[in-house]
Each structure stands twice: as C-alpha cells, then as structure tokens.
Write a protein that holds these residues in place. Sequence first.
Motif, PDB file in Angstrom:
ATOM      1  N   GLU B 323     -33.001  31.563  -5.313  1.00 23.80           N
ATOM      2  CA  GLU B 323     -32.810  30.820  -5.052  1.00 23.80           C
ATOM      3  C   GLU B 323     -32.437  29.332  -6.248  1.00 23.80           C
ATOM      4  O   GLU B 323     -31.366  28.289  -5.700  1.00 23.80           O
ATOM      5  CB  GLU B 323     -34.597  30.142  -5.131  1.00 23.80           C
ATOM      6  CG  GLU B 323     -35.271  30.743  -3.194  1.00 23.80           C
ATOM      7  CD  GLU B 323     -34.219  30.539  -2.111  1.00 23.80           C
ATOM      8  OE1 GLU B 323     -33.582  29.380  -2.125  1.00 23.80           O
ATOM      9  OE2 GLU B 323     -34.118  31.859  -1.622  1.00 23.80           O
ATOM     10  N   HIS B 324     -32.766  29.654  -7.621  1.00 31.53           N
ATOM     11  CA  HIS B 324     -32.614  28.709  -8.468  1.00 31.53           C
ATOM     12  C   HIS B 324     -31.354  29.349  -8.784  1.00 31.53           C
ATOM     13  O   HIS B 324     -30.764  27.609  -8.136  1.00 31.53           O
ATOM     14  CB  HIS B 324     -33.604  29.327 -10.001  1.00 31.53           C
ATOM     15  CG  HIS B 324     -34.925  28.827  -9.625  1.00 31.53           C
ATOM     16  ND1 HIS B 324     -35.017  29.083 -10.998  1.00 31.53           N
ATOM     17  CD2 HIS B 324     -35.232  27.689  -8.846  1.00 31.53           C
ATOM     18  CE1 HIS B 324     -36.341  28.081 -10.200  1.00 31.53           C
ATOM     19  NE2 HIS B 324     -36.262  27.646  -9.382  1.00 31.53           N
ATOM     20  N   PHE B 326     -29.123  30.064  -6.122  1.00 28.66           N
ATOM     21  CA  PHE B 326     -28.409  29.979  -5.153  1.00 28.66           C
ATOM     22  C   PHE B 326     -28.074  28.051  -4.998  1.00 28.66           C
ATOM     23  O   PHE B 326     -26.740  27.962  -5.116  1.00 28.66           O
ATOM     24  CB  PHE B 326     -29.537  30.467  -4.126  1.00 28.66           C
ATOM     25  CG  PHE B 326     -28.241  29.788  -1.858  1.00 28.66           C
ATOM     26  CD1 PHE B 326     -26.915  31.064  -2.128  1.00 28.66           C
ATOM     27  CD2 PHE B 326     -28.780  29.192  -2.155  1.00 28.66           C
ATOM     28  CE1 PHE B 326     -26.525  30.072  -1.078  1.00 28.66           C
ATOM     29  CE2 PHE B 326     -28.063  28.240  -0.029  1.00 28.66           C
ATOM     30  CZ  PHE B 326     -27.804  28.868   0.052  1.00 28.66           C
ATOM     31  N   TYR B 327     -29.085  27.756  -4.919  1.00 26.24           N
ATOM     32  CA  TYR B 327     -28.895  26.099  -5.104  1.00 26.24           C
ATOM     33  C   TYR B 327     -27.520  25.636  -6.136  1.00 26.24           C
ATOM     34  O   TYR B 327     -27.068  25.324  -5.864  1.00 26.24           O
ATOM     35  CB  TYR B 327     -30.413  25.761  -5.638  1.00 26.24           C
ATOM     36  CG  TYR B 327     -30.460  23.835  -5.094  1.00 26.24           C
ATOM     37  CD1 TYR B 327     -30.056  23.452  -4.068  1.00 26.24           C
ATOM     38  CD2 TYR B 327     -30.582  23.116  -6.392  1.00 26.24           C
ATOM     39  CE1 TYR B 327     -30.238  22.243  -3.368  1.00 26.24           C
ATOM     40  CE2 TYR B 327     -29.932  21.768  -6.218  1.00 26.24           C
ATOM     41  CZ  TYR B 327     -30.436  21.262  -5.091  1.00 26.24           C
ATOM     42  OH  TYR B 327     -30.281  20.122  -4.661  1.00 26.24           O
ATOM     43  N   LEU B 328     -28.133  26.154  -7.496  1.00 30.77           N
ATOM     44  CA  LEU B 328     -26.598  25.552  -8.277  1.00 30.77           C
ATOM     45  C   LEU B 328     -25.459  25.630  -7.905  1.00 30.77           C
ATOM     46  O   LEU B 328     -24.761  25.464  -8.186  1.00 30.77           O
ATOM     47  CB  LEU B 328     -27.711  26.046  -9.970  1.00 30.77           C
ATOM     48  CG  LEU B 328     -28.780  25.956 -10.332  1.00 30.77           C
ATOM     49  CD1 LEU B 328     -28.886  26.468 -12.165  1.00 30.77           C
ATOM     50  CD2 LEU B 328     -28.155  24.474 -10.967  1.00 30.77           C
ATOM     51  N   GLN B 329     -25.768  27.384  -7.357  1.00 32.07           N
ATOM     52  CA  GLN B 329     -24.254  28.058  -7.064  1.00 32.07           C
ATOM     53  C   GLN B 329     -24.290  27.831  -6.377  1.00 32.07           C
ATOM     54  O   GLN B 329     -22.341  27.608  -6.177  1.00 32.07           O
ATOM     55  CB  GLN B 329     -24.200  30.039  -6.808  1.00 32.07           C
ATOM     56  CG  GLN B 329     -24.589  30.266  -8.240  1.00 32.07           C
ATOM     57  CD  GLN B 329     -23.627  31.948  -8.105  1.00 32.07           C
ATOM     58  OE1 GLN B 329     -24.874  32.349  -7.868  1.00 32.07           O
ATOM     59  NE2 GLN B 329     -23.385  32.523  -7.725  1.00 32.07           N
ATOM     60  N   ILE B 333     -21.593  25.351  -9.000  1.00 30.09           N
ATOM     61  CA  ILE B 333     -21.506  26.219 -10.653  1.00 30.09           C
ATOM     62  C   ILE B 333     -21.580  28.053 -10.990  1.00 30.09           C
ATOM     63  O   ILE B 333     -21.933  28.449 -10.068  1.00 30.09           O
ATOM     64  CB  ILE B 333     -23.152  25.866 -11.025  1.00 30.09           C
ATOM     65  CG1 ILE B 333     -22.835  23.765 -11.902  1.00 30.09           C
ATOM     66  CG2 ILE B 333     -23.213  26.391 -12.890  1.00 30.09           C
ATOM     67  CD1 ILE B 333     -23.796  23.465 -11.080  1.00 30.09           C
ATOM     68  N   PRO B 334     -20.681  28.523 -11.850  1.00 28.54           N
ATOM     69  CA  PRO B 334     -20.135  29.375 -11.257  1.00 28.54           C
ATOM     70  C   PRO B 334     -21.943  30.432 -11.937  1.00 28.54           C
ATOM     71  O   PRO B 334     -22.418  29.665 -12.492  1.00 28.54           O
ATOM     72  CB  PRO B 334     -19.249  29.627 -12.363  1.00 28.54           C
ATOM     73  CG  PRO B 334     -18.750  28.703 -12.604  1.00 28.54           C
ATOM     74  CD  PRO B 334     -19.360  27.845 -11.841  1.00 28.54           C
ATOM     75  N   HIS B 335     -21.981  31.256 -11.931  1.00 27.44           N
ATOM     76  CA  HIS B 335     -22.463  32.676 -11.775  1.00 27.44           C
ATOM     77  C   HIS B 335     -23.781  32.687 -13.153  1.00 27.44           C
ATOM     78  O   HIS B 335     -24.507  32.326 -13.301  1.00 27.44           O
ATOM     79  CB  HIS B 335     -22.762  33.961 -11.260  1.00 27.44           C
ATOM     80  CG  HIS B 335     -23.825  34.690 -11.276  1.00 27.44           C
ATOM     81  ND1 HIS B 335     -24.040  35.588 -12.645  1.00 27.44           N
ATOM     82  CD2 HIS B 335     -24.976  34.864 -10.730  1.00 27.44           C
ATOM     83  CE1 HIS B 335     -25.382  36.537 -12.200  1.00 27.44           C
ATOM     84  NE2 HIS B 335     -26.015  36.447 -11.133  1.00 27.44           N
ATOM     85  N   GLU B 337     -22.839  30.935 -15.264  1.00 28.24           N
ATOM     86  CA  GLU B 337     -23.173  28.967 -16.000  1.00 28.24           C
ATOM     87  C   GLU B 337     -24.636  28.503 -15.245  1.00 28.24           C
ATOM     88  O   GLU B 337     -25.500  28.416 -16.321  1.00 28.24           O
ATOM     89  CB  GLU B 337     -22.015  27.944 -15.053  1.00 28.24           C
ATOM     90  CG  GLU B 337     -22.399  26.355 -15.711  1.00 28.24           C
ATOM     91  CD  GLU B 337     -22.174  25.915 -17.432  1.00 28.24           C
ATOM     92  OE1 GLU B 337     -21.633  26.818 -18.205  1.00 28.24           O
ATOM     93  OE2 GLU B 337     -22.605  25.408 -17.044  1.00 28.24           O
ATOM     94  N   LEU B 341     -27.777  27.717 -17.667  1.00 33.88           N
ATOM     95  CA  LEU B 341     -28.911  26.251 -17.572  1.00 33.88           C
ATOM     96  C   LEU B 341     -30.409  27.113 -16.793  1.00 33.88           C
ATOM     97  O   LEU B 341     -30.840  26.365 -17.530  1.00 33.88           O
ATOM     98  CB  LEU B 341     -28.100  25.910 -16.236  1.00 33.88           C
ATOM     99  CG  LEU B 341     -26.985  24.817 -16.467  1.00 33.88           C
ATOM    100  CD1 LEU B 341     -26.194  24.448 -14.598  1.00 33.88           C
ATOM    101  CD2 LEU B 341     -27.244  24.144 -16.885  1.00 33.88           C
ATOM    102  N   VAL B 342     -30.636  28.598 -16.339  1.00 31.99           N
ATOM    103  CA  VAL B 342     -31.768  28.593 -15.871  1.00 31.99           C
ATOM    104  C   VAL B 342     -32.463  29.494 -17.027  1.00 31.99           C
ATOM    105  O   VAL B 342     -33.843  28.149 -17.454  1.00 31.99           O
ATOM    106  CB  VAL B 342     -31.680  29.717 -14.567  1.00 31.99           C
ATOM    107  CG1 VAL B 342     -33.308  29.930 -14.450  1.00 31.99           C
ATOM    108  CG2 VAL B 342     -31.485  28.233 -13.177  1.00 31.99           C
ATOM    109  N   HIS B 344     -32.006  28.211 -19.956  1.00 31.99           N
ATOM    110  CA  HIS B 344     -31.932  26.757 -20.704  1.00 31.99           C
ATOM    111  C   HIS B 344     -32.784  25.911 -20.413  1.00 31.99           C
ATOM    112  O   HIS B 344     -33.890  25.340 -21.506  1.00 31.99           O
ATOM    113  CB  HIS B 344     -30.845  26.151 -21.073  1.00 31.99           C
ATOM    114  CG  HIS B 344     -30.139  26.154 -21.828  1.00 31.99           C
ATOM    115  ND1 HIS B 344     -30.355  25.694 -23.176  1.00 31.99           N
ATOM    116  CD2 HIS B 344     -28.889  27.347 -22.124  1.00 31.99           C
ATOM    117  CE1 HIS B 344     -28.889  25.819 -23.936  1.00 31.99           C
ATOM    118  NE2 HIS B 344     -28.559  26.474 -22.799  1.00 31.99           N
ATOM    119  N   GLY B 345     -32.917  26.070 -19.059  1.00 31.56           N
ATOM    120  CA  GLY B 345     -35.092  25.576 -18.316  1.00 31.56           C
ATOM    121  C   GLY B 345     -35.749  25.537 -18.816  1.00 31.56           C
ATOM    122  O   GLY B 345     -37.005  25.069 -18.789  1.00 31.56           O
ATOM    123  N   ALA B 348     -36.382  24.864 -21.882  1.00 33.55           N
ATOM    124  CA  ALA B 348     -35.993  23.309 -22.128  1.00 33.55           C
ATOM    125  C   ALA B 348     -37.558  22.440 -23.113  1.00 33.55           C
ATOM    126  O   ALA B 348     -37.319  22.447 -24.148  1.00 33.55           O
ATOM    127  CB  ALA B 348     -35.393  22.627 -21.333  1.00 33.55           C
TER     128      ALA B 348
END
Lengths: 248, 373
Positions: B323-324, B326-329, B333-335, B337, B341-342, B344-345, B348
């Motif tokens: 789901e994370h 899917f939301y970003l894409q 935002i390409p897969h 990337e 991000l996830v 990194h998160g 973080a």
Amino acid sequence: MSTLEIRDLHVAVGDKEILRGVDLTVRSGQTHAIMGPNGSGKSTLAYAIAGHPKYTITSGEVLLDGEDLLGMTVDERARAGLFLAMQYPVEVPGVSVSNFLRSAITAVRGEAPKLREFAKELKSGMDALSIDPAFAQRNTNEGFSGGEKKRHEILQLELLKPKIAILDETDSGLDVDALRVVSEGINRFRAHEDTGVLLITHYTRILRYVTPDFVHVFAGGRVVEEGGPELAEKLEAEGYEAYTKASA
Amino acid sequence: MGLETKPVSTLHETTSYNVEDFPVPTGREEEWRFTPLSRLKGLHNGTAAGSGAVAVDVDAAPEVTVETVSRDDARLGRAYVPADRVSAQAYASFEKATVITVPRATAASRPTVVNVRGAGGGAAYGHILVTLEPMAEAVLVLDHRGTAVYADNVEFVVGDGAILKVVSLQDWDDDAVHVSHHHAALGRDATFRSFAVTLGGDLVRLSPSVSYTAPGGDADLTGLYFVDAGQHLEHRLLVDHTVPNCRSNVTYKGALQGDGAHAVWIGDVIIRAEAEGTDTYELNRNLILTDGARADSVPNLEILTGEVAGAGHASASGRIDDEHLFYLQARGIPHEEARRLVVHGFFAQLLERIEVPEIRERVLAAVEAELAR
C-alpha cells in the motif's frame, strides 16, 4: 484537450467479479459524478483505473488520449496524467510531506523543481487549503485527521495538475468547514486547468459545492442510469432503493 | 521469600577470563545456534592462526587521554568478564590494549574517533577500554574497516553522572569476520547512548551489553543494519538490571536483501529481584526486501520482580507494505524511487539519533549505496 475512455470494463477481486461492463467517457472541462450505494463497485472503478494490484481486469479497456492505461505501471499512469484522490490516503512512515511532494512533482514534471520555487509553491498551496505549514515536515498522512488527509490529497491534485482526476469519496468523513475548503480546492483546480473530473460519492452533499455536468448511477458493478445534475436531486429525495432492488 | 527460593535468571550464564571454562561450541547451544560456525575461521575453537594485522589508531579530542598498554595493565577487564568462548579467546590473546580516558568533569570538545583497520592475514585480537570519570562527557566513534578475522572486547566504564555517546560502525570489506563484545558499566545517574551500524563483512557478531553499578543509570542502545546476499549480521543485546531505578531502551532496525542474507537479533533484558523501579523497552524490526533473505528476531524479557516502572518488547519482520508503494507510485514516483523512499522512511527516525553529522551522512550514503545494488 484530454479524454478518458472506459470501455466495457470488467474487474474482479480474486474470483469475484465486481465491475460488470462499465462504459464511461470523461473529457477535459467536464465533471462527472458517479453515485451509488455502498458495495456498488464505485471505488473498485477508481482503484482499477489507477492500477492497484488487488484488482484484476478481466476484460475491457481504459484509454487516456488514446493510450492504453491498463498496459502501464501505476506510476506510468500517474505520469501520463491520471490522478486518484484516495478515500483512505496511506500513511507512509518516515517520509515527510515535503520530501514526498517534491519526489512526486519531480516525477510528474520530469525535472526537479528549484528548491526555492518548490517552497513557494508548496506554501501557497497549503495556505489555500488552510493546511498548517508545519505539516510539510510531518510524515505523510501519519497522525493526520480524516479532514487533514483529504486536504492533503487536494493539495497534491493542485500541485500535480493531472489531465484527469478521479476523486474517490473525497467528501466522506468531512465536517462542513472541511468540505467547503476541499470543494473550493476542487473548483479552483477545475477553473484553472483544462482537466476532467470523475467525482465518486455516496452523498449529494458535495455536489452542492462542486456542480457536476453529468451524473451516473452505479449499482451492481455497472452504470444503471445517467443524467444531468437533476438526477442527483432525485437521488437525494428517493435514495438508492430502486436501483439496489433492480440489480439484486 | 528465603534466599534459597530467590528467582535467578537463566539468560546470563557463565562468565570467565579463562577460555577453557567455555566448551567449544557445536552450534546446538542457544547462544550459538544462529551463527554459522564454519565461517568463524576458527575463532571459536582455537584453530585460528593468529597472524592477522589490525591497526587501532585514535584521533582524540584534546581533553582525552589515549594510551597503548600491555595486557597486564591492572585497569583492563575490571568492568567486563568475557561471556562466551570467542570473547574469552580475545581476552586471552590480545597483545596491546587501547585505553581512552576522559578526565573528571571534563566535556570533550569534539568526537574521539577510533579507527580500527584490518589489513588481512590470519586472526587478530583486540581490547579497548574507554573510561569516563565522574561527570565527564564525550562522543566516541569506533570505525571498523578493511578486512580481518577479528575478535575483540570493548569496555565502557561510565562514571557517576557521566555521559558517553558511542557510534560503532562495522563497515568491513566483504570477506571480514568480526566477533565483538561491547560492555558498558554505568555508574550512578550515568547516561550511555550507543548506536551500532553494521553494513559490511561476511560475518559480524556484535554483542552489546549493559550493567548498572548504582541507581539512576540510563542506557539507549540503537542499531541499524543492512544485510546483503550471503552476509550474516548478528546482534546480541543484553541489558542486566541489577539495581533499582535504572532505565534502558533498545531499538534495532535492519533491512535485508539478496540470497542468503541473514540477520539475527537477540534482545535479552533481565530485571532482577533487586531492580525495582526499572523502566525498559526493546524493539527490533526487520524489513525484508527480497526473497531468499532471512531474519531471526528473539526478544527475551525476564522479570524477577513485581515492582517495575515499565517493561515491554516488540519484534516484527516483514516486507515493504504494498500500500505504501501504491500510494507513492500513484503520484508518479517510479517503483525503485518509491522503494528507496520507504526504506529511508523506515530508518529515518534512527538516523536522526546519530550524534555526529559526518557519520550520519556517511550512514545515509551507505544505505543509498546498498539500495542501488
């Protein structure tokens, strides 16, 4: 001028068929409302077009300006100009709103916005939706109230400027003030951009703020009646009972 | 309750300076069952040839004293008694020890960096003693690089009211083997912050432990690891609450990717009968990025008193939430990337806790590089 064409779309979740042949065309400048009772397949339509992996397209096609959307990945669809404002925006731990939005804008526009311009753009977008600037540093949707999440969706809509926007129950869970702010955002977007809007809603409430050109009634996984704004008035007065009985 | 019936812990067993007090592990023992013994290059059974070269070089803050001492220096081994065979082997085998001292009521003006560089060869052994005299304050970085077959013990003696912040980076070359114990002994109202970052090496087994000598001690043990194909990265935490009114918090997070990537996290916390008013929490999370990677996570919380202020643990290992992505894409935002991000998160919040900005940047860059593989 953009066109989203949905042709005879059939969608299943697992073995269960949810959409049973949906035909719908949305052109830029138009606002279509899809109304229907719970479980009629409205949200399935939204998520299937956006490419959520849970939904399987069993037949039919979806074209954006003639391009086959269903052959694209989720992110390719978004970059082609499709936007889905979600009913339940996802919390992404550790990814700040600012970082998220900058990544999204970079992807959609094809180049990274200059830091200063991005900051300005973000601030004015947030101001217009009465979003506290501190939200830029918060984790995406994490700990946001229902209304804050929906404002954040509309902020993305205004920043990403899609060709076609699907708004999935953006009005649900909003109090009157939040509904007005969110509706103003949608109207601002409709006025400035040459865009098509597909507004999915259970209630007629939001249609008092965002006037549709067309209303489609959804029941049993397909469109069962179509008309102008007056159809929404009829639904307000009579409810969905007639349609749910007919499709059962 | 009579003394005979006083509850005793089962977690913390033999300790000794003598290698022979520990039988050669077979791999069936609880404390060795996750470790691939065949990859220890003989560190565990006395067959490792001791010809390796590991240089320890200290870049110290001006207020800090650094000495290189022989193994009979009376200060060594007072805070820590080896708790397993490899640790005892290291204690029996090191030739020179590094002693770092921060004088009483002195705040070191900059981080002290201990560079541990492996230059290959056979096995090598080390010992480091870091002492913060009462009311002293310091930041220490242990930076392990190069290649080695290395076993060592590090003692942190944190005096009354002193504050020690340690970052330990295990950033070895791909073929290195490192088995290490880090023990902190906390005085009255002492503060200990440890941040372990384990990225490189064929096999790294790091055992950070904490003991309290007086009430008011406060320990935070944080860890971040990124396990690649074929790597075995193991962290074994032990916090032994033996005195009242102390606090501990353990937070370790790791990401795994590639065939045969194996992470092990053991979190032992003992709250002894005397340790009333203890406040402790431990957490381990693993993010499994690909098939073929495996995470073992075992929290053990042993409570021998009814009077605790707080005690808990949590452990979870799982994949990136679709789901994370899917939301970003869905925002273009390409897969790859989105995945970046996830991850990194995921790290973080931990990264923010690294005291030294240069180290934080380096760890961030290392995580980036791992993700780009």
